[in-house]
Design a protein around this motif. Structure first.
Motif, PDB file in Angstrom:
ATOM      1  N   PHE A  82     -29.368 -13.687  -6.308  1.00  0.00           N
ATOM      2  CA  PHE A  82     -28.754 -12.610  -7.468  1.00  0.00           C
ATOM      3  C   PHE A  82     -28.555 -11.251  -6.873  1.00  0.00           C
ATOM      4  O   PHE A  82     -27.725 -10.274  -7.411  1.00  0.00           O
ATOM      5  CB  PHE A  82     -29.654 -12.647  -8.876  1.00  0.00           C
ATOM      6  CG  PHE A  82     -29.134 -13.487  -9.746  1.00  0.00           C
ATOM      7  CD1 PHE A  82     -28.903 -13.154 -11.063  1.00  0.00           C
ATOM      8  CD2 PHE A  82     -29.329 -14.784  -9.395  1.00  0.00           C
ATOM      9  CE1 PHE A  82     -28.402 -14.207 -12.002  1.00  0.00           C
ATOM     10  CE2 PHE A  82     -28.968 -15.805 -10.258  1.00  0.00           C
ATOM     11  CZ  PHE A  82     -28.567 -15.391 -11.532  1.00  0.00           C
ATOM     12  N   GLY A  83     -29.465 -10.800  -5.941  1.00  0.00           N
ATOM     13  CA  GLY A  83     -29.211  -9.335  -5.361  1.00  0.00           C
ATOM     14  C   GLY A  83     -29.833  -9.215  -3.875  1.00  0.00           C
ATOM     15  O   GLY A  83     -30.688 -10.407  -3.718  1.00  0.00           O
ATOM     16  N   ILE A  84     -29.563  -8.386  -3.231  1.00  0.00           N
ATOM     17  CA  ILE A  84     -30.042  -8.264  -1.861  1.00  0.00           C
ATOM     18  C   ILE A  84     -30.164  -6.781  -1.560  1.00  0.00           C
ATOM     19  O   ILE A  84     -29.753  -5.866  -1.992  1.00  0.00           O
ATOM     20  CB  ILE A  84     -28.924  -8.624  -0.887  1.00  0.00           C
ATOM     21  CG1 ILE A  84     -29.418  -8.567   0.599  1.00  0.00           C
ATOM     22  CG2 ILE A  84     -27.633  -7.863  -0.842  1.00  0.00           C
ATOM     23  CD1 ILE A  84     -28.482  -9.466   1.556  1.00  0.00           C
ATOM     24  N   GLY A  85     -31.338  -6.557  -0.974  1.00  0.00           N
ATOM     25  CA  GLY A  85     -31.844  -5.079  -0.484  1.00  0.00           C
ATOM     26  C   GLY A  85     -32.457  -5.017   0.811  1.00  0.00           C
ATOM     27  O   GLY A  85     -32.981  -5.780   1.308  1.00  0.00           O
ATOM     28  N   LYS A  86     -32.137  -3.804   1.148  1.00  0.00           N
ATOM     29  CA  LYS A  86     -33.068  -3.284   2.644  1.00  0.00           C
ATOM     30  C   LYS A  86     -34.014  -1.909   2.260  1.00  0.00           C
ATOM     31  O   LYS A  86     -33.838  -1.492   1.424  1.00  0.00           O
ATOM     32  CB  LYS A  86     -31.867  -2.844   3.611  1.00  0.00           C
ATOM     33  CG  LYS A  86     -31.067  -4.101   4.165  1.00  0.00           C
ATOM     34  CD  LYS A  86     -30.134  -3.496   5.091  1.00  0.00           C
ATOM     35  CE  LYS A  86     -29.129  -4.678   5.495  1.00  0.00           C
ATOM     36  NZ  LYS A  86     -28.157  -4.135   6.465  1.00  0.00           N
ATOM     37  N   GLY A  87     -35.211  -2.114   3.244  1.00  0.00           N
ATOM     38  CA  GLY A  87     -35.943  -1.000   3.152  1.00  0.00           C
ATOM     39  C   GLY A  87     -36.856  -1.114   4.306  1.00  0.00           C
ATOM     40  O   GLY A  87     -37.028  -1.868   4.960  1.00  0.00           O
ATOM     41  N   LEU A  88     -37.444  -0.098   4.544  1.00  0.00           N
ATOM     42  CA  LEU A  88     -38.506   0.193   5.638  1.00  0.00           C
ATOM     43  C   LEU A  88     -39.852  -0.398   5.277  1.00  0.00           C
ATOM     44  O   LEU A  88     -40.820  -0.171   6.299  1.00  0.00           O
ATOM     45  CB  LEU A  88     -38.579   1.546   6.085  1.00  0.00           C
ATOM     46  CG  LEU A  88     -37.203   2.278   6.464  1.00  0.00           C
ATOM     47  CD1 LEU A  88     -37.357   3.694   7.021  1.00  0.00           C
ATOM     48  CD2 LEU A  88     -36.775   1.409   7.777  1.00  0.00           C
TER      49      LEU A  88
END
Length: 226
Positions: free
Chosen positions: A201-207
């Motif tokens: 349903f969703g995708i995200g990036k982060g450190l």
């Protein structure tokens, strides 16, 4: 202790004492006294503008680069009424506030809206009197802890919002999965998907994994509520 003692203690120079004092003059005081012709509202306007640029610069220079959206959210949290009032209390500025008798009796010295405005007017006066260096001394005292731990600001928890939204219509729960990790071992970037019944349903990036999950939840939430 006077405001001059406070400034001396912090090694903040001051030149125009009337300007500094004017930052502490509430409109209710002007209405009852003849000592000041003007309240602190114009200085409040000045201080608001100074805070916007100062906080924006500090967020822009954050050790982990922030997106425009994140900077906007963090800045709003750092300069909201509740935060500004807490800064006034931390510095004890409300002790020097000049209030009318009625406002004093009604608890104005502790009222968040009044002491938040006071902090802005104080910042405005310092900037006009001795420049940005004096403002930065104050901001180092009242903001550094939050700036060094932005997660403590409690910006919108999209994982919780997404879960609540899903459970409003069903008892299903969402899951998160790391699908990729890039970059050096000392500064990896995580890519995460959020799933419902094995559908992405969703995708995200982060450190960090936590940040990537939040970004994935935000992506999913914004799609679902459209």
């Amino acid at each position: 202790m006077t405001v001059w003692n406070l400034l001396d203690k912090l090694n903040i120079p001051y030149h125009n004492e009337d300007l500094i004092l004017n930052a502490f003059v509430h409109s209710s005081y002007v209405n009852e006294q003849n000592k000041f012709l003007e309240d602190n509202e114009r200085l409040e306007f000045m201080g608001d503008a100074v805070l916007q640029i100062c906080v924006s610069e500090r967020l822009f220079k954050n050790k982990v680069p922030l997106s425009e959206g994140d900077m906007t959210l963090y800045r709003a949290k750092l300069v909201c009424e509740e935060a500004l009032a807490s800064y006034s209390l931390k510095l004890g500025l409300n002790e020097y506030l000049m209030l009318g008798l009625g406002e004093e009796r009604n608890g104005g010295r502790q009222r968040p809206s009044i002491i938040a405005d006071l902090f802005e007017s104080f910042i405005g006066a310092l900037y006009l009197d001795s420049g940005m260096s004096s403002v930065n001394i104050i901001l180092d005292i009242v903001m550094n802890k939050a700036l060094n731990d932005l997660d403590s600001l409690g910006i919108t928890d999209y994982k919780t919002k997404l879960q609540e939204y899903i459970q409003a219509d069903s008892r299903k729960s969402v899951s998160y999965e790391v699908i990729n990790v890039t970059g050096p071992s000392n500064a990896p970037e995580f890519e995460v998907v959020v799933k419902l019944d094995q559908l992405v349903f969703g995708i995200g990036k982060g450190l960090s994994k936590k940040k990537a999950e939040q970004m994935a939840a935000k992506d999913a939430f914004e799609k679902l509520v459209k």
